[in-house]
Design an enzyme around this catalytic site. Structure first.
Site, short mmCIF file in Angstrom:
data_model
loop_
_atom_site.label_atom_id
_atom_site.label_comp_id
_atom_site.label_asym_id
_atom_site.label_seq_id
_atom_site.Cartn_x
_atom_site.Cartn_y
_atom_site.Cartn_z
N HIS A 128 1.51 4.79 18.29
CA HIS A 128 0.78 4.36 17.08
C HIS A 128 -0.16 5.50 16.67
CE1 HIS A 128 -2.39 2.09 14.91
NE2 HIS A 128 -1.50 1.12 14.73
N ASP A 204 -2.17 2.86 25.98
CA ASP A 204 -2.44 2.04 24.81
C ASP A 204 -1.83 0.67 25.08
OD1 ASP A 204 -2.36 0.68 22.44
OD2 ASP A 204 -1.66 2.38 21.23
N GLN A 207 -0.45 -3.68 22.20
CA GLN A 207 0.65 -4.64 22.06
C GLN A 207 1.03 -5.28 23.38
OE1 GLN A 207 1.78 -5.72 19.24
NE2 GLN A 207 0.95 -4.18 17.87
N LYS A 230 -5.56 -8.96 18.48
CA LYS A 230 -4.11 -9.14 18.65
C LYS A 230 -3.80 -10.14 19.76
CE LYS A 230 -3.01 -4.41 17.22
NZ LYS A 230 -2.48 -4.55 15.86
N CYS A 377 1.91 2.16 11.00
CA CYS A 377 1.04 3.19 11.60
C CYS A 377 1.78 3.96 12.68
CB CYS A 377 -0.24 2.58 12.17
SG CYS A 377 -1.26 1.80 10.93
C1 LIG Z 1 0.44 0.07 19.76
C2 LIG Z 1 -0.83 -0.01 18.96
N1 LIG Z 1 -1.84 0.81 19.27
C3 LIG Z 1 -3.00 0.78 18.62
C4 LIG Z 1 -3.20 -0.09 17.58
C5 LIG Z 1 -4.51 -0.07 16.86
O1 LIG Z 1 -5.17 -1.29 17.03
P1 LIG Z 1 -6.50 -1.56 16.20
O2 LIG Z 1 -6.11 -1.50 14.75
O3 LIG Z 1 -6.90 -2.95 16.63
O4 LIG Z 1 -7.45 -0.52 16.58
C6 LIG Z 1 -2.17 -0.95 17.20
C7 LIG Z 1 -2.33 -1.86 16.04
O5 LIG Z 1 -1.39 -2.23 15.39
C8 LIG Z 1 -0.95 -0.91 17.92
O6 LIG Z 1 0.06 -1.71 17.60
#
Ligand SMILES: Cc1ncc(COP(=O)(O)O)c(C=O)c1O
Length: 419
Positions: A128, A204, A207, A230, A377
């Site tokens: 992401h 990360d 998800q 999430k 993203c």
């Molecule tokens: C794999 C992953 N990493 C990071 C993020 C970023 O999360 P946040 O927008 O809550 O900071 C997301 C959000 O969609 C994501 O799916």
């Protein structure tokens, strides 16, 4: 069309989510965008309202009862978050605004004090932007080298070149679950290889935390980040877990109130962990809400959460495959046991015309079905997949087979509209 099936074991949970009672465009709301943000159960809403109506005060500052209760509630949420990921101590759990802020914290506080020109950071093609852009910014500032782990055609990490990529690397940043492909990465062997090469491992878990039991120690992570929103919690609250020695050695990220033990005209002394990294008034009610979300998930049981996800995803892959054949094509691993409940898909009409993801999402919305369309993203991954965007349906505890059937019916409406 509606298929006869037995309701899954979590079907009863749906009634815990008040928003799912509303109608959209005259239709039952079918929410299939939990990978973007999850809906909130009544218990999370109640905990947040209870905080504001009964215990609202700033934390760590007052000696009066209300302030002590607010502080206790905030720190209790930290303890819950620590237990949720098997962290050895709540002192290693830093509340942030989000996964994104947590990644930036690592890129600023850890990387800027440990990386210099020529050092390498290894990322993957399925990251992401939250785990890409902070490293691009550092590369521009410091001249570090970014290396990329590619993907197999099935959407798994291709580890053929891993030893070469890790050679001399200082950090491996990898997602536990892809928000586009749904791929679940096995972090343990990656962490073992990274540590052997002298690199720290940033996971990360944005998800993953909502769906999978996470144990930071056995996983081999050095840092791990996730977002409350999430996983049934409020927006505006995230978590960075880090190994204590690393966090102790890092300078603060943001400066201001809360993160100091002393400030003088000639300098300051930072606070102890974790407050060293929590400058300013933190997201207190949001942390309390996250604590309630963790309670909810624990009550359901993370094994049951994952089993439900596999069951709904299997049903989606098989029933939509039966209905539309090759016209419904998903990205990422085909086997539901190897993937999360994120289905990024391409849809082609019975006349053979591919339908743009935004058109799909718009027609689905008119049928009450919420899916995401866009680059999610993950633009580098979109380029690798050779698409500008995908439509993405994602499932969570409150979704069931009826929701999948509603998605199928809505795709039939898409077909009619564009054929
Ligand atoms: C794999 C992953 N990493 C990071 C993020 C970023 O999360 P946040 O927008 O809550 O900071 C997301 C959000 O969609 C994501 O799916």
């Amino acid at each position: 069309m509606s298929t006869i099936h037995a309701p899954g074991p979590l079907a009863r949970l749906r009634t815990d989510f008040p928003i799912l009672n509303r109608r959209v465009n005259g239709k039952r709301l079918v929410y299939l965008d939990s990978a973007a943000t999850a809906q909130k159960p009544q218990s999370v809403l109640d905990a947040t309202i209870d905080f504001y109506t009964q215990r609202n005060a700033n934390v760590h500052r007052g000696v009066y009862t209300l302030a002590e209760e607010a502080t206790a509630a905030y720190e209790e949420a930290r303890a819950k978050a620590a237990r949720f990921i098997g962290a050895p101590s709540p002192r290693e759990v830093i509340f942030t605004r989000s996964t994104t802020e947590a990644m930036n914290l690592v890129a600023h506080a850890w990387a800027r004090s440990n990386l210099n020109a020529g050092d390498a950071v290894v990322l993957t093609h399925m990251e992401h932007h939250a785990n890409v852009v902070p490293w691009h910014m550092l590369a521009a500032e410091r001249g570090i080298e970014l290396r990329w782990i590619p993907l197999t055609p099935e959407g798994h990490l291709d580890l053929t070149e891993l030893p070469r990529l890790l050679d001399g690397a200082k950090l491996l940043g990898v997602t536990k679950v892809s928000n586009v492909l749904g791929t679940i990465n096995d972090i343990e062997p990656l962490a073992e290889a990274a540590h052997a090469a002298g690199a720290v491992v940033l996971v990360d878990a944005a998800q993953a935390a909502p769906h999978i039991t996470l144990e930071v120690a056995s996983m081999g992570a050095d840092f791990l980040a996730f977002s409350g929103h999430k996983m049934l919690g409020p927006t505006g609250i995230g978590v960075l877990w880090g190994r204590r020695e690393l966090l102790e050695a890092m300078p603060p990220f943001l400066g201001g109130g809360e993160m100091i033990t002393d400030v003088r005209l000639d300098g300051f002394t930072p606070a102890e962990l974790p407050w060293k990294f929590e400058a300013g008034t933190p997201p207190i009610a949001e942390a309390v809400g996250l604590g309630a979300a963790i309670d909810y998930l624990r009550d359901v049981g993370m094994d049951a959460v994952r089993a439900h996800e596999v069951s709904v995803t299997s049903y989606a892959v098989s029933s939509l495959g039966e209905r539309f054949g090759d016209r419904f094509r998903i990205h990422g691993p085909a086997d539901p046991s190897e993937r999360s409940g994120v289905l990024s898909f391409e849809f082609t009409t019975s006349g053979g015309d591919p339908v743009h993801p935004h058109d799909i999402a718009q027609v689905l919305d008119s049928e009450g079905v919420c899916v995401r369309a866009g680059h999610h993203c993950a633009k580098p991954l979109m380029r690798i997949l050779g698409v500008n965007a995908t439509a993405r349906a994602s499932f969570y505890v409150y979704n069931d087979e009826d929701d999948v059937d509603a998605l199928g019916d809505a795709l039939t409406a898409v077909d009619k509209m564009f054929t």
